[in-house]
Design an enzyme around this catalytic site. Structure first.
Site, PDB file in Angstrom:
ATOM      1  N   MET A  89      45.990  17.809 -28.791  1.00  0.00           N
ATOM      2  CA  MET A  89      45.065  18.593 -27.975  1.00  0.00           C
ATOM      3  C   MET A  89      44.203  19.539 -28.808  1.00  0.00           C
ATOM      4  SD  MET A  89      45.820  17.053 -25.432  1.00  0.00           S
ATOM      5  CE  MET A  89      44.934  17.772 -24.078  1.00  0.00           C
ATOM      6  N   HIS A 108      42.429   7.590 -24.884  1.00  0.00           N
ATOM      7  CA  HIS A 108      41.947   8.459 -23.814  1.00  0.00           C
ATOM      8  C   HIS A 108      42.263   7.784 -22.480  1.00  0.00           C
ATOM      9  CE1 HIS A 108      39.483  11.498 -21.887  1.00  0.00           C
ATOM     10  NE2 HIS A 108      38.862  10.551 -21.225  1.00  0.00           N
ATOM     11  N   ASP A 140      35.030  10.013 -33.768  1.00  0.00           N
ATOM     12  CA  ASP A 140      33.858  10.497 -34.522  1.00  0.00           C
ATOM     13  C   ASP A 140      33.716  11.990 -34.204  1.00  0.00           C
ATOM     14  OD1 ASP A 140      31.307   9.112 -32.269  1.00  0.00           O
ATOM     15  OD2 ASP A 140      32.759  10.727 -32.009  1.00  0.00           O
ATOM     16  N   VAL A 143      33.419  14.327 -28.617  1.00  0.00           N
ATOM     17  CA  VAL A 143      34.667  14.367 -27.838  1.00  0.00           C
ATOM     18  C   VAL A 143      34.780  13.047 -27.075  1.00  0.00           C
ATOM     19  CG1 VAL A 143      35.943  15.519 -25.991  1.00  0.00           C
ATOM     20  CG2 VAL A 143      34.564  16.876 -27.586  1.00  0.00           C
TER      21      VAL A 143
HETATM   22  C1  GRF Z   1      48.089  10.436 -22.535  1.00  0.00           C
HETATM   23  O1  GRF Z   1      47.653  10.477 -21.197  1.00  0.00           O
HETATM   24  C2  GRF Z   1      46.932  10.120 -23.415  1.00  0.00           C
HETATM   25  O2  GRF Z   1      46.003   9.259 -22.812  1.00  0.00           O
HETATM   26  C3  GRF Z   1      46.304  11.470 -23.623  1.00  0.00           C
HETATM   27  O3  GRF Z   1      47.353  12.417 -23.616  1.00  0.00           O
HETATM   28  C4  GRF Z   1      48.484  11.816 -23.035  1.00  0.00           C
HETATM   29  C5  GRF Z   1      49.529  11.704 -24.119  1.00  0.00           C
HETATM   30  O4  GRF Z   1      50.699  11.435 -23.508  1.00  0.00           O
HETATM   31  N1  GRF Z   1      45.643  11.493 -24.891  1.00  0.00           N
HETATM   32  P1  GRF Z   1      52.007  11.305 -24.439  1.00  0.00           P
HETATM   33  O5  GRF Z   1      52.207  12.659 -25.095  1.00  0.00           O
HETATM   34  O6  GRF Z   1      51.737  10.212 -25.428  1.00  0.00           O
HETATM   35  O7  GRF Z   1      53.069  10.962 -23.454  1.00  0.00           O
END
Ligand code: GRF
Length: 203
Positions: A89, A108, A140, A143
């Site tokens: 994040m 994503h 890239d 976002v």
């Molecule tokens: C998933 O929904 C992914 O698409 C997003 O964040 C979440 C990660 O889930 N990037 P996890 O931590 O792999 O369970």
């Protein structure tokens, strides 16, 4: 192929990759798992699997660039060849992007370019789309804007909630992320401008 996994959350995508490496269906090894969040379930999953797991908390760093320099150092120390963002994040800066050009992937939970950013599943549900899904792409400097590698589609049902839709999408994430990494490990991905060509093409 040596993978560096960056995760901030529960790590179910990490777990899917761990499982596929362990059963031999993914020709790669996870060299290190790094989280910015000391409480990330992903770190626990790595430790249970005997994989080096490190928390590099972003809060002590005064700039995003300094944080990324610490990430790059840790990734290089582990000989990482492909950086895999799995629910990471933090926005990356050019410090990380330049250190691993064409070697950073993200997943994503939407069919990009629709619904970039946070709460993608909720945005799709509220928009009223009939289909949703997930996208694996190279990262890239935008976002959720990098060249798309694989996508998977799921139906949106009348009685779906954010939770039921997210769960359906997550199942597909666990299928296409390891597949995308496998294609990279096999040298079958080629970036041409915005497009990722798969050679030979998928049937
Ligand atoms: C998933 O929904 C992914 O698409 C997003 O964040 C979440 C990660 O889930 N990037 P996890 O931590 O792999 O369970």
């Amino acid at each position: 192929l040596r993978l560096g996994i960056l995760a901030s959350g529960g790590g179910t995508n990490l777990q899917a990759i761990i499982d596929r490496c362990a059963d031999g269906s993914l020709p790669a090894e996870i060299a290190v798992v790094i989280s910015n969040n000391p409480d990330a379930g992903a770190l626990e999953r790595a430790r249970k699997a005997g994989i080096p797991a490190r928390c590099i908390d972003h809060r002590p760093f005064t700039s995003r660039e300094d944080y990324d320099r610490a990430l790059v150092a840790a990734l290089r120390e582990s000989g990482v060849e492909l950086v895999v963002l799995a629910g990471f994040m933090r926005l990356l800066t050019e410090v990380l992007l330049d250190a691993f050009p064409g070697r950073i992937m993200n997943i994503h939970p939407a069919l990009l370019p629709a619904f970039p950013g946070l709460h993608a599943q909720k945005k799709a549900l509220e928009y009223g789309v009939r289909f949703a899904g997930c996208t694996v792409h190279f990262v890239d400097n935008g976002v959720d804007t990098g060249p798309i590698i694989l996508q998977a589609v799921v139906p949106v049902l009348q009685d779906d909630t954010e939770e039921t839709l997210s769960r359906r999408i997550l199942q597909q994430e666990h299928r296409i992320y390891p597949r995308a990494i496998e294609l990279f490990a096999q040298g079958r991905l080629r970036i041409e401008g915005r497009r990722v060509l798969i050679d030979p093409p998928l049937d």
